[in-house]
Design a protein around this motif. Sequence first.
Motif, mmCIF file in Angstrom:
data_model
loop_
_atom_site.group_PDB
_atom_site.id
_atom_site.type_symbol
_atom_site.label_atom_id
_atom_site.label_comp_id
_atom_site.label_asym_id
_atom_site.label_seq_id
_atom_site.Cartn_x
_atom_site.Cartn_y
_atom_site.Cartn_z
ATOM 1 N N PRO A 39 -4.192 0.483 -8.024
ATOM 2 C CA PRO A 39 -3.294 -0.608 -7.639
ATOM 3 C C PRO A 39 -1.986 -0.625 -8.415
ATOM 4 N N GLY A 40 -1.987 -0.091 -9.614
ATOM 5 C CA GLY A 40 -0.772 -0.074 -10.412
ATOM 6 C C GLY A 40 0.301 0.840 -9.860
ATOM 7 N N ASP A 41 -0.085 1.694 -8.897
ATOM 8 C CA ASP A 41 0.883 2.622 -8.299
ATOM 9 C C ASP A 41 1.632 1.987 -7.131
ATOM 10 N N SER A 42 1.303 0.731 -6.784
ATOM 11 C CA SER A 42 1.945 0.074 -5.648
ATOM 12 C C SER A 42 3.453 -0.012 -5.842
ATOM 13 N N GLY A 43 4.183 0.380 -4.810
ATOM 14 C CA GLY A 43 5.630 0.406 -4.920
ATOM 15 C C GLY A 43 6.323 -0.894 -4.572
ATOM 16 N N LEU A 44 5.595 -1.875 -4.006
ATOM 17 C CA LEU A 44 6.248 -3.101 -3.556
ATOM 18 C C LEU A 44 6.744 -3.938 -4.739
ATOM 19 N N ALA A 45 5.836 -4.306 -5.620
ATOM 20 C CA ALA A 45 6.241 -5.130 -6.760
ATOM 21 C C ALA A 45 7.269 -4.401 -7.620
ATOM 22 N N HIS A 46 7.089 -3.086 -7.757
ATOM 23 C CA HIS A 46 8.035 -2.289 -8.543
ATOM 24 C C HIS A 46 9.421 -2.345 -7.922
ATOM 25 N N ALA A 47 9.512 -2.173 -6.600
ATOM 26 C CA ALA A 47 10.810 -2.181 -5.926
ATOM 27 C C ALA A 47 11.472 -3.552 -6.029
ATOM 28 N N VAL A 48 10.695 -4.612 -5.819
ATOM 29 C CA VAL A 48 11.250 -5.961 -5.933
ATOM 30 C C VAL A 48 11.796 -6.193 -7.338
ATOM 31 N N GLY A 49 11.047 -5.734 -8.328
ATOM 32 C CA GLY A 49 11.452 -5.943 -9.706
ATOM 33 C C GLY A 49 12.762 -5.275 -10.076
ATOM 34 N N ILE A 50 13.003 -4.084 -9.536
ATOM 35 C CA ILE A 50 14.221 -3.365 -9.928
ATOM 36 C C ILE A 50 15.390 -3.593 -8.971
ATOM 37 N N LEU A 51 15.109 -4.107 -7.749
ATOM 38 C CA LEU A 51 16.186 -4.269 -6.766
ATOM 39 C C LEU A 51 16.644 -5.700 -6.573
ATOM 40 N N GLU A 52 15.855 -6.676 -7.016
ATOM 41 C CA GLU A 52 16.277 -8.062 -6.857
ATOM 42 C C GLU A 52 17.584 -8.288 -7.611
ATOM 43 N N GLY A 53 18.541 -8.834 -6.926
ATOM 44 C CA GLY A 53 19.849 -9.059 -7.520
ATOM 45 C C GLY A 53 20.863 -7.990 -7.178
ATOM 46 N N VAL A 54 20.415 -6.855 -6.630
ATOM 47 C CA VAL A 54 21.334 -5.804 -6.197
ATOM 48 C C VAL A 54 22.082 -6.283 -4.952
ATOM 49 N N LYS A 55 23.361 -6.014 -4.860
ATOM 50 C CA LYS A 55 24.162 -6.445 -3.721
ATOM 51 C C LYS A 55 23.573 -5.909 -2.419
ATOM 52 N N GLY A 56 23.438 -6.789 -1.432
ATOM 53 C CA GLY A 56 22.896 -6.406 -0.134
ATOM 54 C C GLY A 56 21.393 -6.539 -0.029
ATOM 55 N N VAL A 57 20.728 -6.909 -1.145
ATOM 56 C CA VAL A 57 19.272 -7.027 -1.174
ATOM 57 C C VAL A 57 18.886 -8.488 -1.382
ATOM 58 N N ALA A 58 17.887 -8.956 -0.625
ATOM 59 C CA ALA A 58 17.367 -10.313 -0.794
ATOM 60 C C ALA A 58 15.849 -10.259 -0.882
ATOM 61 N N VAL A 59 15.279 -11.195 -1.619
ATOM 62 C CA VAL A 59 13.824 -11.313 -1.732
ATOM 63 C C VAL A 59 13.424 -12.701 -1.251
ATOM 64 N N ASN A 101 0.808 -1.218 0.000
ATOM 65 C CA ASN A 101 0.000 0.000 0.000
ATOM 66 C C ASN A 101 0.845 1.274 0.000
ATOM 67 N N ALA A 102 2.153 1.121 -0.193
ATOM 68 C CA ALA A 102 3.021 2.288 -0.380
ATOM 69 C C ALA A 102 3.115 2.591 -1.874
ATOM 70 N N SER A 103 3.039 3.872 -2.211
ATOM 71 C CA SER A 103 3.194 4.250 -3.612
ATOM 72 C C SER A 103 4.659 4.069 -4.026
ATOM 73 N N ARG A 104 4.926 4.178 -5.315
ATOM 74 C CA ARG A 104 6.302 4.046 -5.786
ATOM 75 C C ARG A 104 7.186 5.139 -5.190
ATOM 76 N N LEU A 105 6.651 6.351 -5.107
ATOM 77 C CA LEU A 105 7.439 7.444 -4.536
ATOM 78 C C LEU A 105 7.691 7.213 -3.051
ATOM 79 N N GLN A 106 6.665 6.759 -2.319
ATOM 80 C CA GLN A 106 6.854 6.469 -0.894
ATOM 81 C C GLN A 106 7.872 5.354 -0.691
ATOM 82 N N MET A 107 7.824 4.343 -1.539
ATOM 83 C CA MET A 107 8.759 3.228 -1.393
ATOM 84 C C MET A 107 10.192 3.694 -1.607
ATOM 85 N N LYS A 108 10.428 4.460 -2.638
ATOM 86 C CA LYS A 108 11.783 4.967 -2.876
ATOM 87 C C LYS A 108 12.239 5.824 -1.698
ATOM 88 N N MET A 109 11.341 6.655 -1.194
ATOM 89 C CA MET A 109 11.683 7.538 -0.085
ATOM 90 C C MET A 109 12.080 6.741 1.153
#
Length: 320
Positions: free
Chosen positions: A269-289, A236-244
């Motif tokens: 619902p398309g503004d949800s930041g969770l799936a977006h964040a997982v999609g762009i951060l999975e595989g980044v060093k220090g991040v796990a899903v 329920n966090a927007s993409r902007l809230q998630m990045k913040m």
Amino acid sequence: MSREAQEFLPLSDAAQRALAGPQSRYAALMEDAFQVLIETPGGGFNLSGPARGLTGVKKAIKALEARIESGAGVDESDVRAAIGSARAGVAGPSAGPGLSMGGRRGAVAAKTEAQARYFDALARHELVFGVGPAGTGKTYLAVAYGAALLLKGEVDRLVITRPAVEAGERLGFLPGDLTEKVDPYMAPIWEALSDLLGVEALRKRRERGEIEVAPIAFMRGRTLSHAFVIVDEAQNASRLQMKMVLTRLGEGARMVVTGDPSQVDLPNPGDSGLAHAVGILEGVKGVAVARFEASDVVRHPLVERIVKAYDADVVRRLKP
């Protein structure tokens, strides 16, 4: 039962009592699941039934016995998880080092393989996403891990935040100050912390500022150092809230983000930041899903069936 076999499985008296359960309820669950008969003459279980059922029930019993020997308790959800693992032909998780978090009521250990992987990710990464349906333990285990770090002095404070969005409602409709407005949204967190720390210890740590709760909007402009941060209901966090909120991490801080992408309450619902964040951060060093499925639900068994029914409905509606 056709082609019955019999076997005696030795157990300590303590393990036998724990695995039989109150009024032999746990034994009855295993009997129903594997179509076997379990008798408790003392010193272990007498097992009888089809060979396949005996193989399955022995796997479940051995997994539960390993939990007991490691110091973890056994409850009905543990028994159901062990049954599910045995049926699936996979080993249930042990409660070995790195999987048990000390709490007021004893060890808090992984009940499923997904939970075991979640604990491992929390131990190894600075940012962990716990994604999956309700009842899989995402939030409770994150709170347990953070509380353990706080008790051991590995972090200075536990910061818990979540979007103040529930079924289209906002904070403004609630009376009271900020704490009084936020508390209703944080009920699952407070229940978990009370269970882990005790009501009085929780109150004192809140008063000292060691445990803090606030909606995501109040995280803006802050740097969270030497803290364990839990972002709950992140779908329920927007993409902007998630990045913040993700960029609030300071020195010595760690974060876990939990949510269920199928339970978005945002107007869009398309503004949800969770799936977006997982999609762009999975595989980044220090991040796990860490991903959970309906089979990982450890609440009432009906919850798993409800989740699967809703998932099937989503699939049907997406078909052309």
